[in-house]
Scaffold this motif. Structure first.
Motif: not given
Length: 317
Positions: A61, A64, A66
């Motif tokens: 996470r 990236s 995200t």
């Protein structure tokens, strides 16, 4: 009796942890990223029984960006936690972060060491990466024999990039006996999985008659397959091929189009040849060549456009 109850307690605890992981993944799948992050963080930070998969997910996470602010340092922190818990994928990511200097100082030797840990656990991407490092001498002394060894481990499991890399070693005779047929077999396996360079290498084998009868037409067919996937080197070679191919009417138009494509994809040598061919074209031919080049740049139209041009411009008898 105490051992029996201990087993039951451990079973319950393990079961709860697995459910929590599934809950986190379910939350993410349902679009509730905030809840997923909370659950992953709780599992990852458990002092008594940290969950390596949750640590890996947090690393992903942060890597990236995200559901969290992108932060390579945090990604490194969580990947390292998971790597120290012997998770092969995390070990590979720590190696990658050291390789690129993301979230941690760039260090080729440390990158190699972490990637090797993952490779020794059988992670095919890491096996390929270790092969690359041995071939290039990144973080370890250059050793083509070791490169071939690791490429083969990954190649035998069907990893296309490793098949292509091992094929190249067989073609060159680096770290393995030179064997064009073995090289072609490996390139063919990689090509079947869509590796553009593999088509390019097979084309080169036929163009130079290495282990096979020299066949420029067959070479061009493989170069076309590579060019269709945007391979600039193949586009450049096709420009040269059609420059000399007098069996095709308007061959200079097609030559210009491929040199122009190669130039647009970063093949700087193609610029000079494109400009030289341009000097041989009429104004109408140049306009046609530019249109063909534009049409060929669309991967969805490449095959149809080229086929139509060749049918319309194949010289008779």
């Amino acid at each position: 009796m105490r051992i029996f109850y201990l087993v039951i307690i451990l079973h319950i605890l393990t079961g709860c942890r697995e459910v929590a992981i599934e809950d986190a993944r379910k939350a993410y799948a349902e679009g509730n990223g905030k809840k997923a992050i909370e659950l992953y963080r709780k599992l990852a930070a458990d002092k008594n029984n940290p969950n390596a998969e949750a640590q890996m997910e947090l690393g992903n996470r942060y890597y990236s960006g995200t559901d969290v602010v992108k932060d390579y340092s945090e990604a490194y922190r969580w990947y390292l936690e998971a790597a120290n818990n012997n998770l092969d994928r995390a070990q590979a990511m720590v190696g990658l972060l050291y390789q690129n200097g993301h979230g941690v100082g760039k260090n080729d030797q440390t990158s190699f060491e972490w990637m090797l840990k993952a490779a020794e656990q059988g992670l095919i991407q890491a096996e390929f990466a270790v092969g690359l490092k041995y071939e290039a001498g990144l973080g370890v002394k250059q050793n083509f024999k070791e490169a071939a060894y690791w490429y083969k481990k990954s190649s035998d499991k069907g990893f296309a990039s490793a098949q292509n890399a091992l094929g190249n070693l067989f073609m060159l005779g680096f770290g393995v006996p030179q064997d064009y047929r073995q090289a072609e077999a490996l390139f063919s396996k990689a090509a079947e999985q869509g590796v553009p360079e593999a088509y390019l290498y097979i084309g080169g084998i036929y163009l130079n008659g290495q282990g096979v009868s020299k066949d420029e037409k067959m070479a061009a067919e493989y170069f076309i397959k590579a060019a269709e996937k945007g391979n600039a080197k193949a586009e450049y070679l096709l420009g040269a091929f059609y420059l000399e191919n007098k069996l095709i009417k308007n061959n200079l138009v097609l030559s210009y189009a491929f040199f122009n494509l190669a130039a647009s994809h970063g093949q700087t040598e193609a610029i000079r040849f494109r400009d030289q061919v341009q000097g041989l074209l009429t104004a109408d031919q140049l306009k046609s060549a530019q249109t063909v080049a534009s049409d060929l740049s669309d991967p969805n139209r490449f095959g149809g456009v080229l086929k139509k041009f060749l049918i319309e411009n194949t010289a008779e008898g």
